[in-house]
Enzyme design. Structure first.
Site, short mmCIF file in Angstrom:
data_model
loop_
_atom_site.label_atom_id
_atom_site.label_comp_id
_atom_site.label_asym_id
_atom_site.label_seq_id
_atom_site.Cartn_x
_atom_site.Cartn_y
_atom_site.Cartn_z
N ALA A 53 0.81 -1.22 0.00
CA ALA A 53 0.00 0.00 0.00
C ALA A 53 0.84 1.27 0.00
CB ALA A 53 -0.93 0.00 1.21
N ASP A 54 2.10 1.15 -0.40
CA ASP A 54 2.96 2.33 -0.40
C ASP A 54 3.72 2.41 -1.73
OD1 ASP A 54 4.16 4.62 0.53
OD2 ASP A 54 5.69 3.59 1.70
N ALA A 55 2.95 2.46 -2.81
CA ALA A 55 3.53 2.38 -4.16
C ALA A 55 3.96 3.74 -4.68
CB ALA A 55 2.54 1.74 -5.12
N HIS A 56 4.79 4.45 -3.93
CA HIS A 56 5.32 5.69 -4.48
C HIS A 56 6.48 5.35 -5.42
CE1 HIS A 56 8.90 5.66 -1.91
NE2 HIS A 56 8.12 5.40 -0.87
N ASN A 59 9.54 3.16 -4.57
CA ASN A 59 9.38 1.74 -4.19
C ASN A 59 9.14 0.83 -5.39
OD1 ASN A 59 9.78 2.16 -1.49
ND2 ASN A 59 7.61 2.34 -0.98
#
Length: 232
Positions: A53-56, A59
């Site tokens: 849930a941290d697809a910046h 990453n």
């Protein structure tokens, strides 16, 4: 690979992934790997029920052998099992512009109460999800025919659907939906906001390589496959 001996409930130890950021890669690499990234996130969302849930952009890594890697699993989210199939159906209904069924999906997912004012909400959603409008078609006709007449109604969707796709990216649709959320009794789960964030990031990277990229269209085959799997 996860190093189990070094991993605890609060610490996840994984192997070092060597590579370059996807967002800084050549356009052909981005065009090849973004659909894989979308399929990966949809697999997590629609089948696994647990997703990164941290697809910046920092990453998403292209490995030295040309594969896409997700790093930093410090933020993950769970999707309740009954919701995974409903979300897949909602993706397909959004792609089709089928607002009545999309409203059914939103109610089934608990985003809206069953007594929501469909008469007031339907035209707003239809405008957000429309795949063609008279104004866009007129602009396209003028651009393609030097100010010529509007194309015949029967040929509009086939000839000009791509024009609208280029103008209605997922990030824009999400912004428009957020405005509607403030006007109606939407109740959006935390995991949904994380999903849209991941998809908007992937779309943003894809658009740097292909301005006509359509995220919903790219997501449709994966969503359809998962729906068929549930039906059999």
């Amino acid at each position: 690979m996860v190093y189990r001996g070094l991993t605890s409930r609060r610490v996840l130890a994984t192997e070092w992934v060597q590579g370059e950021y996807l967002a800084r890669s050549p356009p052909d690499v981005i065009a090849r790997l973004v659909p894989i990234g979308i399929a990966c996130f949809l697999q997590q969302l629609l089948q696994d029920g647990l997703f990164h849930a941290d697809a910046h952009p920092g990453n998403l890594i292209v490995t030295t052998d040309g594969r896409l890697a997700l790093i930093d699993f410090g933020l993950c989210a769970r999707v309740p099992a009954p919701d995974t199939r409903k979300i897949g159906a909602a993706i397909l209904h959004a792609l089709d512009g089928d607002v009545p069924r999309l409203l059914d999906d939103a109610i089934a997912l608990g985003f809206l109460p069953a007594d929501v004012d469909r008469v007031a909400l339907t035209p707003l959603l239809r405008r957000v999800l429309a795949t063609s409008t008279d104004a866009v078609l007129r602009d396209a006709a003028r651009a393609g025919a030097g100010g010529g007449a509007e194309p015949p109604a029967g040929a509009r969707r086939e000839s000009y659907a791509a024009v609208m796709r280029r103008r209605r990216h997922f990030g824009t649709i999400t912004d428009d939906l957020n405005n509607i959320f403030f006007r109606f009794p939407f109740r959006v789960p935390d995991y949904f906001a994380l999903i849209t964030r991941a998809l908007v990031v992937l779309e943003g990277i894809a658009l740097t390589a292909d301005p006509s990229f359509d995220l919903l269209e790219s997501a449709a085959p994966v969503s359809y496959t998962h729906l068929r799997a549930h039906e059999t």
